[in-house]
Design a protein around this motif. Structure first.
Motif, PDB file in Angstrom:
ATOM      1  N   ALA A 206      25.731   6.156  75.990  1.00 23.42           N
ATOM      2  CA  ALA A 206      25.518   7.557  75.635  1.00 23.42           C
ATOM      3  C   ALA A 206      25.482   8.443  76.871  1.00 23.42           C
ATOM      4  O   ALA A 206      26.012   9.560  76.874  1.00 23.42           O
ATOM      5  N   GLY A 207      24.872   7.953  77.928  1.00 22.46           N
ATOM      6  CA  GLY A 207      24.803   8.722  79.167  1.00 22.46           C
ATOM      7  C   GLY A 207      26.163   8.972  79.782  1.00 22.46           C
ATOM      8  O   GLY A 207      26.439  10.060  80.298  1.00 22.46           O
ATOM      9  N   GLU A 208      27.046   7.958  79.742  1.00 20.29           N
ATOM     10  CA  GLU A 208      28.396   8.123  80.283  1.00 20.29           C
ATOM     11  C   GLU A 208      29.213   9.090  79.430  1.00 20.29           C
ATOM     12  O   GLU A 208      30.007   9.884  79.956  1.00 20.29           O
ATOM     13  N   LEU A 209      29.033   9.036  78.113  1.00 16.80           N
ATOM     14  CA  LEU A 209      29.761   9.948  77.235  1.00 16.80           C
ATOM     15  C   LEU A 209      29.421  11.400  77.531  1.00 16.80           C
ATOM     16  O   LEU A 209      30.301  12.269  77.538  1.00 16.80           O
ATOM     17  N   VAL A 210      28.151  11.670  77.776  1.00 10.21           N
ATOM     18  CA  VAL A 210      27.716  13.036  78.042  1.00 10.21           C
ATOM     19  C   VAL A 210      28.412  13.618  79.269  1.00 10.21           C
ATOM     20  O   VAL A 210      28.670  14.819  79.346  1.00 10.21           O
ATOM     21  N   LYS A 211      28.750  12.761  80.241  1.00 13.30           N
ATOM     22  CA  LYS A 211      29.336  13.218  81.497  1.00 13.30           C
ATOM     23  C   LYS A 211      30.852  13.395  81.434  1.00 13.30           C
ATOM     24  O   LYS A 211      31.450  13.924  82.375  1.00 13.30           O
ATOM     25  N   MET A 212      31.477  12.966  80.348  1.00 10.62           N
ATOM     26  CA  MET A 212      32.938  12.962  80.299  1.00 10.62           C
ATOM     27  C   MET A 212      33.503  14.325  79.909  1.00 10.62           C
ATOM     28  O   MET A 212      33.049  14.967  78.963  1.00 10.62           O
ATOM     29  N   ASP A 213      34.531  14.773  80.673  1.00  8.93           N
ATOM     30  CA  ASP A 213      35.164  16.062  80.404  1.00  8.93           C
ATOM     31  C   ASP A 213      35.722  16.148  78.989  1.00  8.93           C
ATOM     32  O   ASP A 213      35.664  17.201  78.351  1.00  8.93           O
ATOM     33  N   VAL A 218      36.182  19.244  74.258  1.00  8.85           N
ATOM     34  CA  VAL A 218      36.418  19.263  72.811  1.00  8.85           C
ATOM     35  C   VAL A 218      35.198  19.827  72.093  1.00  8.85           C
ATOM     36  O   VAL A 218      35.329  20.537  71.083  1.00  8.85           O
ATOM     37  N   LEU A 219      33.992  19.541  72.618  1.00 13.82           N
ATOM     38  CA  LEU A 219      32.765  20.120  72.047  1.00 13.82           C
ATOM     39  C   LEU A 219      32.827  21.647  72.098  1.00 13.82           C
ATOM     40  O   LEU A 219      32.497  22.325  71.109  1.00 13.82           O
ATOM     41  N   ILE A 220      33.257  22.214  73.231  1.00 10.03           N
ATOM     42  CA  ILE A 220      33.322  23.673  73.355  1.00 10.03           C
ATOM     43  C   ILE A 220      34.389  24.251  72.428  1.00 10.03           C
ATOM     44  O   ILE A 220      34.186  25.301  71.799  1.00 10.03           O
ATOM     45  N   VAL A 221      35.545  23.583  72.350  1.00 11.37           N
ATOM     46  CA  VAL A 221      36.581  24.023  71.411  1.00 11.37           C
ATOM     47  C   VAL A 221      36.022  24.050  69.991  1.00 11.37           C
ATOM     48  O   VAL A 221      36.217  25.020  69.244  1.00 11.37           O
ATOM     49  N   TRP A 222      35.319  22.990  69.639  1.00 10.47           N
ATOM     50  CA  TRP A 222      34.770  22.896  68.286  1.00 10.47           C
ATOM     51  C   TRP A 222      33.658  23.918  68.062  1.00 10.47           C
ATOM     52  O   TRP A 222      33.515  24.461  66.969  1.00 10.47           O
ATOM     53  N   PHE A 223      32.884  24.207  69.094  1.00 10.42           N
ATOM     54  CA  PHE A 223      31.858  25.245  68.988  1.00 10.42           C
ATOM     55  C   PHE A 223      32.489  26.592  68.659  1.00 10.42           C
ATOM     56  O   PHE A 223      32.060  27.290  67.736  1.00 10.42           O
ATOM     57  N   LEU A 393      42.750  21.046  78.672  1.00  9.09           N
ATOM     58  CA  LEU A 393      42.736  19.601  78.407  1.00  9.09           C
ATOM     59  C   LEU A 393      44.000  18.932  78.948  1.00  9.09           C
ATOM     60  O   LEU A 393      45.099  19.465  78.834  1.00  9.09           O
ATOM     61  N   ASN A 394      43.819  17.752  79.523  1.00 11.16           N
ATOM     62  CA  ASN A 394      44.925  16.890  79.935  1.00 11.16           C
ATOM     63  C   ASN A 394      44.682  15.543  79.285  1.00 11.16           C
ATOM     64  O   ASN A 394      43.919  14.725  79.779  1.00 11.16           O
ATOM     65  N   MET A 395      45.317  15.322  78.127  1.00 14.44           N
ATOM     66  CA  MET A 395      44.996  14.145  77.324  1.00 14.44           C
ATOM     67  C   MET A 395      45.312  12.842  78.047  1.00 14.44           C
ATOM     68  O   MET A 395      44.598  11.853  77.897  1.00 14.44           O
ATOM     69  N   ASN A 396      46.384  12.807  78.835  1.00 15.13           N
ATOM     70  CA  ASN A 396      46.711  11.576  79.564  1.00 15.13           C
ATOM     71  C   ASN A 396      45.643  11.238  80.591  1.00 15.13           C
ATOM     72  O   ASN A 396      45.237  10.088  80.742  1.00 15.13           O
ATOM     73  N   ARG A 397      45.165  12.261  81.310  1.00 16.98           N
ATOM     74  CA  ARG A 397      44.109  12.019  82.297  1.00 16.98           C
ATOM     75  C   ARG A 397      42.824  11.572  81.612  1.00 16.98           C
ATOM     76  O   ARG A 397      42.119  10.692  82.089  1.00 16.98           O
ATOM     77  N   HIS A 398      42.530  12.196  80.469  1.00 20.39           N
ATOM     78  CA  HIS A 398      41.320  11.829  79.748  1.00 20.39           C
ATOM     79  C   HIS A 398      41.420  10.411  79.185  1.00 20.39           C
ATOM     80  O   HIS A 398      40.425   9.692  79.117  1.00 20.39           O
ATOM     81  N   PHE A 399      42.640  10.014  78.791  1.00 19.74           N
ATOM     82  CA  PHE A 399      42.800   8.640  78.298  1.00 19.74           C
ATOM     83  C   PHE A 399      42.509   7.644  79.404  1.00 19.74           C
ATOM     84  O   PHE A 399      41.836   6.631  79.199  1.00 19.74           O
ATOM     85  N   ILE A 400      42.978   7.938  80.603  1.00 23.14           N
ATOM     86  CA  ILE A 400      42.696   7.058  81.755  1.00 23.14           C
ATOM     87  C   ILE A 400      41.202   7.044  82.047  1.00 23.14           C
ATOM     88  O   ILE A 400      40.618   5.989  82.327  1.00 23.14           O
ATOM     89  N   GLN A 401      40.579   8.204  81.962  1.00 22.12           N
ATOM     90  CA  GLN A 401      39.138   8.295  82.209  1.00 22.12           C
ATOM     91  C   GLN A 401      38.353   7.439  81.239  1.00 22.12           C
ATOM     92  O   GLN A 401      37.417   6.729  81.628  1.00 22.12           O
TER      93      GLN A 401
END
Length: 406
Positions: A206-213, A218-223, A393-401
């Motif tokens: 959970a801690g690592e998820l919170v830090k991920m771009d 996506v949270l801000i987009v959804w907000f 958003l850069n989906m390829n970079r996020h996939f690697i992350q």
């Protein structure tokens, strides 16, 4: 043919979850229409009505932070059954309230009860469907929201005309109890998805998820897009009656048109995401948000009710493109044992918007002496913020992350 054979189980699960989502949204949207007679009975101001509409989302948003984690830890079945039982109880209690304070408290508890359902249903999809089919499976569940809108506004309005608003909530509570029993007998006890057989290392903490771009953006987009979604969902009945001067039943009937557009958008978006948009999901996030803002402006600027309903429908179509894409991202980019937690975090942004939007609109209507113009402009700005953040958003970079965390 055995209906509950392994090869058929996932479709049974999806069907039952669809029905449950439908009833849940039906229960949730009832207050948007009931607030009109409730406001008169309790002598509520527009600001107080906004607080009542926001109270559900306050409880709901809190549970987003925990409900997904519970589902990842204990499996979806237990969490889903407890959710439906809890929200059915508080739906029934809504019909017994006697004041602003008791109504606020009951709606808050209703939100807590239902809050785990959305992330837990994502876990259920991950447990039963391969990645290549998850966006479509999730879009089917999300389409229940629009289907509830198609029949819900008119259906709830009719129930309230026939039985009054209190008995309407009692009827909905009974339906929820029936659904709870159906879930108990139909949901699989054990996970079916092969991902659950992978080692514990496939879980992102959970801690690592919170830090991920990826999670935060996506949270801000959804907000932002949820400010629009819940602003319209909670106040359009009042706007159509007070500003456009529609009768209650006609308002309910016309509200089915935008919901139909949203239903079509959700079904189409899920299919396109699975077939053509892997790694390019941000296209739907950005353009969906831009067109949401455009059609929303045209809706409230229109002089005729016909054009207003047309542009509201196009706004709903665009909004639902973003809606599906937001919930598809965790299913596509996170390992199975982290999907519930990631979905809960992202949906937390949407539910905070549910807290903010109804109250904000209620306050602005009061400040501007009954005018909805300033309130609708604030929704336009929120949609444009979603578009701007989505464009980063850069989906390829996020996939690697994400894969580096596994």
């Amino acid at each position: 043919m055995d209906l509950f054979a392994a090869e058929n189980r996932r479709y049974v699960t999806l069907s039952v979850l669809f029905i449950t989502w439908f009833i849940g949204y039906f229960d949730r949207m009832a207050i948007n229409i009931a607030i009109i007679p409730i406001g008169k009975e309790f002598s509520l101001s527009a600001a107080q009505s906004g607080l009542i509409l926001s109270s559900f989302f306050l409880g709901y948003s809190i549970m987003q932070l925990f409900g997904g984690w519970f589902a990842d830890l204990f499996g979806s079945r237990k969490v889903l059954i407890l959710c439906v039982l809890a929200w059915s109880l508080f739906t029934g209690l809504t019909g017994l309230v006697t004041s602003f304070i008791t109504l606020f408290a009951v709606r808050f508890m209703f939100g807590l009860g239902e809050g785990s359902f959305s992330p837990a249903s994502s876990v259920a999809v991950a447990e039963n469907f391969p990645r290549s089919e998850r966006a479509r499976a999730k879009s089917i569940l999300l389409s229940s929201y629009q289907l509830a809108g198609i029949v819900g506004s008119f259906g709830v309005a009719t129930l309230m005309v026939l039985y009054n608003w209190r008995n309407t909530f009692h009827i909905l509570a009974l339906l929820g109890i029936i659904i709870t029993i159906l879930l108990w007998f139909s949901l699989p006890v054990h996970r079916k998805n092969n991902e659950t057989k992978q080692p514990a290392a496939t879980r992102i903490s959970a801690g690592e998820l919170v830090k991920m771009d990826l999670v935060w953006k996506v949270l801000i987009v959804w907000f932002g897009i949820s400010i629009v979604n819940w602003g319209l969902a909670t106040w359009m009945p009042s706007y159509l009656i007070e500003v456009r001067h529609l009768k209650l039943l006609k308002m309910g009937l016309l509200s089915a048109i935008p919901s139909t557009a949203g239903f079509l958008s959700i079904m189409l978006t899920g299919w396109v995401l699975d077939k053509f948009m892997n790694g390019r999901e941000k296209i739907f996030l950005v353009y969906g948000s831009v067109f949401t803002a455009l059609f929303l402006y045209l809706m409230f600027a229109s002089q005729s009710i016909t054009m207003a309903i047309l542009f509201w429908s196009l706004c709903q179509f665009s909004l639902c493109t973003v809606f599906v894409t937001v919930f598809a991202v965790p299913l596509k980019y996170f390992p199975g044992k982290s999907i519930g937690t990631a979905t809960g975090y992202i949906n937390f942004g949407g539910q905070i918007a549910g807290v903010v939007a109804p109250s904000l609109i209620g306050i602005m209507i009061s400040l501007f002496h009954g005018s909805f113009q300033a309130a609708f402009w604030s929704l336009v700005v929120a949609a444009l913020v979603s578009a701007i953040v989505g464009a980063t958003l850069n989906m390829n970079r996020h996939f690697i992350q994400v894969t580096e965390k596994i």
